[in-house]
Design an enzyme around this catalytic site. Structure first.
Site, PDB file in Angstrom:
ATOM      1  N   LYS A 140       9.988   4.608   4.420  1.00 24.44           N
ATOM      2  CA  LYS A 140      11.672   5.531   4.204  1.00 24.44           C
ATOM      3  C   LYS A 140      11.833   5.615   5.995  1.00 24.44           C
ATOM      4  CE  LYS A 140      11.868   7.175  -1.151  1.00 24.44           C
ATOM      5  NZ  LYS A 140      10.273   6.529  -0.823  1.00 24.44           N
ATOM      6  N   SER A 170       3.513   0.036   0.899  1.00 21.26           N
ATOM      7  CA  SER A 170       5.362   1.201   0.919  1.00 21.26           C
ATOM      8  C   SER A 170       4.691   2.328   1.650  1.00 21.26           C
ATOM      9  CB  SER A 170       5.936   1.057  -0.099  1.00 21.26           C
ATOM     10  OG  SER A 170       5.477   1.254  -1.536  1.00 21.26           O
ATOM     11  N   GLU A 194      19.640  13.084  -0.562  1.00 23.30           N
ATOM     12  CA  GLU A 194      19.311  13.317  -2.048  1.00 23.30           C
ATOM     13  C   GLU A 194      17.447  13.177  -2.047  1.00 23.30           C
ATOM     14  OE1 GLU A 194      20.181  10.985  -1.623  1.00 23.30           O
ATOM     15  OE2 GLU A 194      18.804   9.654  -1.854  1.00 23.30           O
TER      16      GLU A 194
HETATM   17  C1  LIG Z   1      10.523   6.556  -2.550  1.00 23.30           C
HETATM   18  C2  LIG Z   1       9.351   5.140  -3.005  1.00 23.30           C
HETATM   19  C3  LIG Z   1       9.295   4.148  -2.887  1.00 23.30           C
HETATM   20  C4  LIG Z   1      10.814   3.086  -4.212  1.00 23.30           C
HETATM   21  O1  LIG Z   1      11.724   3.284  -3.179  1.00 23.30           O
HETATM   22  P1  LIG Z   1      12.384   1.227  -2.650  1.00 23.30           P
HETATM   23  O2  LIG Z   1      13.416   2.092  -2.667  1.00 23.30           O
HETATM   24  O3  LIG Z   1      11.962   1.256  -4.580  1.00 23.30           O
HETATM   25  O4  LIG Z   1      11.357   1.305  -2.282  1.00 23.30           O
HETATM   26  C5  LIG Z   1       8.364   3.045  -3.040  1.00 23.30           C
HETATM   27  N1  LIG Z   1       6.927   3.369  -2.807  1.00 23.30           N
HETATM   28  C6  LIG Z   1       6.655   4.705  -1.830  1.00 23.30           C
HETATM   29  C7  LIG Z   1       5.555   4.772  -1.435  1.00 23.30           C
HETATM   30  C8  LIG Z   1       8.323   5.488  -2.271  1.00 23.30           C
HETATM   31  O5  LIG Z   1       7.758   6.230  -1.211  1.00 23.30           O
END
Ligand SMILES: *Cc1c(COP(=O)(O)O)cnc(C)c1O
Length: 407
Positions: free
Chosen positions: A96, A391, A118
């Protein structure tokens, strides 16, 4: 090496990918969104903008992130080589911050010194509060009261970072309500306020802009896999909430048509409406996702027979949302990307497997991608490879998983 993928998935000037995307907002937001669009389009062409961003991504956030060859997961799957793109190693623990950093630089260029955002689980709120602290900007984070309670530690983190956290008691007291409140604030305070949206969602230019700030993931991964294996991977796999980490990984591969692009949605705990967040799944009983408008953009939205937005469920707050980013809707309808699902139980199994086999505790969002990746790897040859977008890291979820154990 095939030619660089550039224009394959560029929206039109109003932010439409086919029928998806666009801008469905009250009149008062049209001018601010126009201003934002032209500022972004200008910055996008300027090498000094990217030079400043890339330096911060390197020195502050920790880019490039490694592409890790997960040998024990690979052996467990018994097929293609599995590589993990380690976004979990970034500052604040997830992808993020790539987007938050890009947008905060844009806000500074625009002379806006108050940032609002948000947040659902709090991850985007923490990333935003972090970059605001870095630049000494005022920061207000809207969060549903229910989410704030579930994610008390992230609320405390944001406050430590100097942000004001406003809890929202409307509606289901979750992300959707927090977004409405943030939009209301923006309408009122648009002269000095920048709205920093956290996923590839919302009215144009956000889906395009967030994608552009997240494609650093795919650009690095492409270079890394080519230098390690000498060829492109057979598939990319990423979890999809709003869709920013997935589109960030996918985008630089869209023109490489032999690379399968596979998004994983949250199948939650059941097939009926309200029990999952699989927007592309329209089974008989599920009510499923239909094309509709939510929070300013046209995409697939989980809704009931009367078009009321459905509630959703996922064990991971980051995937727990009724709509999916418009570019994913487009890629899915034209057949370029595929979307599968993983349940809460499958995510928990992926969470444990990744921890035990690789020594990496993934976020529960990320964990949704692990079992689907194993299935895909299994069907491929050993000299093929696939990339899973890791992610985020799972520190934030350890307590939740521990509580499940003791139930
Ligand atoms: C917020 C988040 C997501 C989901 O958000 P996307 O916009 O779909 O990437 C996925 N993995 C993690 C670790 C997150 O913090």
């Amino acid at each position: 090496m095939d030619k660089p993928p550039l224009t394959k998935s560029e929206p039109d000037e109003h932010g439409h990918w086919g029928k998806f995307g666009g801008r469905y907002v009250p009149e008062t937001l049209v001018a601010p969104l126009d201003e934002l669009t032209s500022e972004f389009m200008r910055a996008r062409e300027q090498s000094d903008f990217w030079a400043e961003l890339n330096q911060l991504l390197r020195d502050y956030c920790g880019r490039p992130t490694p592409l890790f060859h997960a040998q024990r997961l690979t052996a467990h799957a018994g097929g293609a080589q599995i590589y993990l793109k380690r976004e979990d190693l970034l500052h604040t623990g997830a992808h993020k911050i790539n987007n938050a950093m890009g947008q905060v630089l844009l806000a500074r260029r625009m002379g806006k010194h108050r940032i609002i955002a948000e947040t659902g689980a709090g991850q985007h709120g923490v990333a935003t509060a972090t970059v605001c602290a870095l630049f000494g900007l005022r920061c207000v984070i809207y969060m549903g009261a229910e989410d704030a309670q579930r994610q008390a530690l992230n609320v405390f983190r944001m406050r430590l970072l100097g942000a004001e956290v406003v809890t929202v008691n409307a509606g289901t007291r979750t992300l959707k309500d927090a977004i409405n409140e943030a939009l209301r604030d923006w309408v009122t305070n648009v002269h000095d306020t920048y709205y920093l949206l956290g996923s590839a969602l919302g009215p144009h230019p956000y889906p395009l802009m967030v994608r552009e700030f997240q494609t650093v993931i795919g650009r690095e991964a492409r270079e890394q896999i080519l230098s390690v294996t000498g060829k492109l991977p057979r598939a990319l796999i990423a979890c999809v909430g709003g869709g920013s980490n997935a589109i960030g990984l996918f985008h630089p591969f869209i023109a490489s048509e032999k690379v399968r692009l596979i998004g994983v949605e949250a199948a939650g705990r059941g097939d009926s409406l309200g029990e999952h967040a699989a927007r592309f799944h329209s089974g008989a009983a599920s009510g499923g996702g239909h094309v509709g408008v939510l929070q300013g953009t046209m995409s697939y939205v989980l809704q009931d027979a009367n078009g009321q937005i459905a509630t959703t469920h996922s064990i991971s707050a980051g995937l727990d949302y009724s709509a999916i980013g418009p570019e994913h809707a487009f890629l899915r309808d034209c057949g370029r990307a595929e979307y599968t699902r993983a349940s809460d139980a499958e995510a928990l199994e992926g969470f444990r497997l990744c921890a035990k086999l690789e020594g990496i505790i993934p976020a529960l969002e990320t964990a949704h991608a692990i079992l689907p990746a194993i299935c895909i790897a299994r069907d491929l040859a050993r000299d093929d490879s696939i990339i899973v977008n890791l992610s985020g890291r799972g520190d934030k979820d350890v307590q939740l998983v521990a509580d499940l154990h003791s139930e």
